[in-house]
Design a protein around this motif. Structure first.
Motif, PDB file in Angstrom:
ATOM      1  N   ARG A  28       0.822  -1.209   0.000  1.00  0.00           N
ATOM      2  CA  ARG A  28       0.000   0.000   0.000  1.00  0.00           C
ATOM      3  C   ARG A  28       0.860   1.266   0.000  1.00  0.00           C
ATOM      4  O   ARG A  28       0.492   2.276  -0.620  1.00  0.00           O
ATOM      5  CB  ARG A  28      -0.911  -0.008   1.227  1.00  0.00           C
ATOM      6  N   SER A  29       2.007   1.233   0.646  1.00  0.00           N
ATOM      7  CA  SER A  29       2.852   2.426   0.755  1.00  0.00           C
ATOM      8  C   SER A  29       3.778   2.614  -0.438  1.00  0.00           C
ATOM      9  O   SER A  29       4.505   3.606  -0.512  1.00  0.00           O
ATOM     10  CB  SER A  29       3.694   2.355   2.032  1.00  0.00           C
ATOM     11  N   ALA A  30       3.779   1.681  -1.376  1.00  0.00           N
ATOM     12  CA  ALA A  30       4.673   1.766  -2.527  1.00  0.00           C
ATOM     13  C   ALA A  30       4.264   2.903  -3.462  1.00  0.00           C
ATOM     14  O   ALA A  30       3.096   3.297  -3.511  1.00  0.00           O
ATOM     15  CB  ALA A  30       4.692   0.445  -3.287  1.00  0.00           C
ATOM     16  N   THR A  31       5.244   3.409  -4.198  1.00  0.00           N
ATOM     17  CA  THR A  31       4.974   4.428  -5.210  1.00  0.00           C
ATOM     18  C   THR A  31       5.790   4.128  -6.456  1.00  0.00           C
ATOM     19  O   THR A  31       6.804   3.438  -6.400  1.00  0.00           O
ATOM     20  CB  THR A  31       5.347   5.840  -4.707  1.00  0.00           C
ATOM     21  N   PHE A  32       5.307   4.651  -7.572  1.00  0.00           N
ATOM     22  CA  PHE A  32       5.967   4.477  -8.864  1.00  0.00           C
ATOM     23  C   PHE A  32       6.220   5.856  -9.461  1.00  0.00           C
ATOM     24  O   PHE A  32       5.342   6.715  -9.420  1.00  0.00           O
ATOM     25  CB  PHE A  32       5.088   3.663  -9.819  1.00  0.00           C
ATOM     26  N   ILE A  33       7.402   6.035 -10.043  1.00  0.00           N
ATOM     27  CA  ILE A  33       7.674   7.317 -10.694  1.00  0.00           C
ATOM     28  C   ILE A  33       8.619   7.120 -11.882  1.00  0.00           C
ATOM     29  O   ILE A  33       9.656   6.468 -11.768  1.00  0.00           O
ATOM     30  CB  ILE A  33       8.251   8.352  -9.697  1.00  0.00           C
ATOM     31  N   GLN A  34       8.210   7.656 -13.013  1.00  0.00           N
ATOM     32  CA  GLN A  34       9.052   7.692 -14.208  1.00  0.00           C
ATOM     33  C   GLN A  34       9.936   8.934 -14.075  1.00  0.00           C
ATOM     34  O   GLN A  34       9.626  10.003 -14.608  1.00  0.00           O
ATOM     35  CB  GLN A  34       8.182   7.751 -15.461  1.00  0.00           C
ATOM     36  N   ALA A  35      11.034   8.768 -13.359  1.00  0.00           N
ATOM     37  CA  ALA A  35      11.825   9.914 -12.929  1.00  0.00           C
ATOM     38  C   ALA A  35      12.756  10.480 -13.996  1.00  0.00           C
ATOM     39  O   ALA A  35      13.414  11.496 -13.778  1.00  0.00           O
ATOM     40  CB  ALA A  35      12.654   9.508 -11.703  1.00  0.00           C
ATOM     41  N   PHE A  36      12.813   9.859 -15.145  1.00  0.00           N
ATOM     42  CA  PHE A  36      13.812  10.207 -16.168  1.00  0.00           C
ATOM     43  C   PHE A  36      13.739  11.664 -16.616  1.00  0.00           C
ATOM     44  O   PHE A  36      14.766  12.310 -16.826  1.00  0.00           O
ATOM     45  CB  PHE A  36      13.641   9.301 -17.389  1.00  0.00           C
ATOM     46  N   ALA A  72       0.364   3.390  -4.977  1.00  0.00           N
ATOM     47  CA  ALA A  72       0.020   1.996  -5.275  1.00  0.00           C
ATOM     48  C   ALA A  72      -1.449   1.865  -5.651  1.00  0.00           C
ATOM     49  O   ALA A  72      -1.795   1.136  -6.593  1.00  0.00           O
ATOM     50  CB  ALA A  72       0.344   1.110  -4.079  1.00  0.00           C
ATOM     51  N   ASP A  73      -2.314   2.565  -4.940  1.00  0.00           N
ATOM     52  CA  ASP A  73      -3.748   2.495  -5.250  1.00  0.00           C
ATOM     53  C   ASP A  73      -4.038   3.039  -6.646  1.00  0.00           C
ATOM     54  O   ASP A  73      -4.839   2.464  -7.394  1.00  0.00           O
ATOM     55  CB  ASP A  73      -4.561   3.263  -4.207  1.00  0.00           C
ATOM     56  N   GLU A  74      -3.398   4.147  -7.004  1.00  0.00           N
ATOM     57  CA  GLU A  74      -3.568   4.694  -8.357  1.00  0.00           C
ATOM     58  C   GLU A  74      -3.038   3.723  -9.398  1.00  0.00           C
ATOM     59  O   GLU A  74      -3.650   3.525 -10.451  1.00  0.00           O
ATOM     60  CB  GLU A  74      -2.837   6.034  -8.477  1.00  0.00           C
ATOM     61  N   ALA A  75      -1.904   3.103  -9.109  1.00  0.00           N
ATOM     62  CA  ALA A  75      -1.316   2.144 -10.041  1.00  0.00           C
ATOM     63  C   ALA A  75      -2.250   0.966 -10.269  1.00  0.00           C
ATOM     64  O   ALA A  75      -2.390   0.483 -11.399  1.00  0.00           O
ATOM     65  CB  ALA A  75       0.032   1.651  -9.506  1.00  0.00           C
ATOM     66  N   PHE A 107      -1.532  -4.845  -1.541  1.00  0.00           N
ATOM     67  CA  PHE A 107      -1.741  -5.449  -0.228  1.00  0.00           C
ATOM     68  C   PHE A 107      -1.321  -4.458   0.856  1.00  0.00           C
ATOM     69  O   PHE A 107      -0.415  -3.642   0.660  1.00  0.00           O
ATOM     70  CB  PHE A 107      -0.897  -6.723  -0.075  1.00  0.00           C
ATOM     71  N   GLU A 108      -1.982  -4.555   2.001  1.00  0.00           N
ATOM     72  CA  GLU A 108      -1.569  -3.755   3.150  1.00  0.00           C
ATOM     73  C   GLU A 108      -0.126  -4.097   3.504  1.00  0.00           C
ATOM     74  O   GLU A 108       0.311  -5.239   3.379  1.00  0.00           O
ATOM     75  CB  GLU A 108      -2.492  -4.002   4.344  1.00  0.00           C
ATOM     76  N   ASP A 109       0.608  -3.112   3.979  1.00  0.00           N
ATOM     77  CA  ASP A 109       2.027  -3.306   4.253  1.00  0.00           C
ATOM     78  C   ASP A 109       2.296  -4.482   5.191  1.00  0.00           C
ATOM     79  O   ASP A 109       3.240  -5.249   4.993  1.00  0.00           O
ATOM     80  CB  ASP A 109       2.623  -2.030   4.853  1.00  0.00           C
ATOM     81  N   ALA A 110       1.457  -4.641   6.217  1.00  0.00           N
ATOM     82  CA  ALA A 110       1.691  -5.671   7.226  1.00  0.00           C
ATOM     83  C   ALA A 110       1.600  -7.073   6.653  1.00  0.00           C
ATOM     84  O   ALA A 110       2.262  -7.993   7.143  1.00  0.00           O
ATOM     85  CB  ALA A 110       0.708  -5.500   8.389  1.00  0.00           C
ATOM     86  N   GLU A 111       0.794  -7.252   5.627  1.00  0.00           N
ATOM     87  CA  GLU A 111       0.599  -8.591   5.056  1.00  0.00           C
ATOM     88  C   GLU A 111       1.305  -8.763   3.723  1.00  0.00           C
ATOM     89  O   GLU A 111       1.283  -9.835   3.133  1.00  0.00           O
ATOM     90  CB  GLU A 111      -0.893  -8.868   4.859  1.00  0.00           C
ATOM     91  N   PHE A 112       1.959  -7.709   3.263  1.00  0.00           N
ATOM     92  CA  PHE A 112       2.485  -7.699   1.896  1.00  0.00           C
ATOM     93  C   PHE A 112       3.488  -8.809   1.615  1.00  0.00           C
ATOM     94  O   PHE A 112       3.385  -9.517   0.608  1.00  0.00           O
ATOM     95  CB  PHE A 112       3.129  -6.336   1.589  1.00  0.00           C
ATOM     96  N   ALA A 113       4.487  -8.972   2.466  1.00  0.00           N
ATOM     97  CA  ALA A 113       5.546  -9.951   2.201  1.00  0.00           C
ATOM     98  C   ALA A 113       4.973 -11.360   2.064  1.00  0.00           C
ATOM     99  O   ALA A 113       5.279 -12.076   1.106  1.00  0.00           O
ATOM    100  CB  ALA A 113       6.597  -9.900   3.312  1.00  0.00           C
ATOM    101  N   GLU A 114       4.111 -11.734   2.996  1.00  0.00           N
ATOM    102  CA  GLU A 114       3.541 -13.091   2.955  1.00  0.00           C
ATOM    103  C   GLU A 114       2.583 -13.255   1.779  1.00  0.00           C
ATOM    104  O   GLU A 114       2.641 -14.245   1.054  1.00  0.00           O
ATOM    105  CB  GLU A 114       2.821 -13.397   4.267  1.00  0.00           C
TER     106      GLU A 114
END
Length: 259
Positions: free
Chosen positions: A125-133, A169-172, A182-189
């Motif tokens: 959920r806390s992830a972000t994406f950016i085309q930083a070029f 992440a939600d926008e993506a 996924f929520e951060d707490a459950e993301f890895a599993e």
């Protein structure tokens, strides 16, 4: 193996972790080449049924380490693209094992486009994406100009690449850039369980599906239909197809072996 890449194997899954957390997993040459070696291993080792890629620390990958890019003793930009990132994308797309990319934090520049080359892309959920070029006068590389427009449409991709907007992440997920959030707490599993599930599936059929999808971007309909016919014949001759049908008829769980 470089300390910048960590790998683990269990449940038929090769887990590959980008491991420069203090630099937000920014790539340098040693790291890029080690990552390629792990992708080669995934393709060559029959015991590996699926691949899981994620990052250590707070970031997935912040792209290229710019200190290396401007170092007069380091690789030139053209070598960074042609020897680091292009082979990574080609290996990911040609690997006949399903690849799950788990974006645990920021994915920027080449890091964002490497993520989008996966077969199943999920995000915390806390992830972000950016085309930083565009922020430093470069164009998107690592297959971004090919992949992103096909995922979210030409207009949206063009705007994100030119403006360099940060995408949550939600926008993506809403725009079709990623499969699930996924929520951060459950993301890895939760994200690893996707790779574990894929490893237990008829992976020969998944490989043929990937081959068909790779060709679909350039084939016309008639050519693609012919390819589907060819690949479906190959799938129909696999052990897993026969096992899947028998398991269905016998009302039991199938035991797929990837052949």
């Amino acid at each position: 193996m470089s300390a910048f890449i960590q790998s683990e194997f269990s449940d038929g899954v090769l887990s590959i972790y980008l491991n420069r957390p203090e630099k937000y997993n920014a790539f340098v040459r040693e790291m890029a080449l080690a990552f390629q070696e792990e992708l080669n291993r995934a393709e060559a080792d029959a015991s590996i049924r699926a691949v899981y890629i994620s990052g250590r620390g707070k970031a997935f990958c912040s792209g290229q380490d710019l200190a290396e890019a401007i170092d007069p003793n380091g690789p030139e930009l053209t070598r960074i693209v042609s020897e680091h990132y292009n082979p990574i994308i080609i290996k990911m797309r040609q690997c006949m094992k399903p690849i799950v990319v788990a974006v645990n934090g920021v994915a920027a520049g080449a890091g964002a486009n490497i993520a989008l080359a996966g077969d199943v892309v999920v995000a915390a959920r806390s992830a972000t994406f950016i085309q930083a070029f565009s922020k430093i006068g470069l164009i998107p590389d690592s297959g971004g100009t090919y992949t992103l427009p096909r995922l979210i449409g030409f207009g949206k991709a063009s705007a994100l690449m030119m403006l360099g907007d940060k995408v949550s992440a939600d926008e993506a997920e809403r725009m079709g850039m990623v499969y699930k959030v996924f929520e951060d707490a459950e993301f890895a599993e939760a994200s690893y369980n996707i790779a574990k599930t894929l490893a237990q599936m008829p992976t020969k059929g998944l490989a043929l599906t990937k081959k068909a999808l790779n060709k679909s971007a350039s084939n016309d309909l008639i050519t693609q239909l012919k390819l589907e016919d060819e690949l479906q014949t190959q799938a129909g001759n696999t052990y897993d197809y026969k096992e899947g049908v028998m398991a269905f008829l016998e009302k039991r769980a199938p035991k797929f072996i990837g052949k």
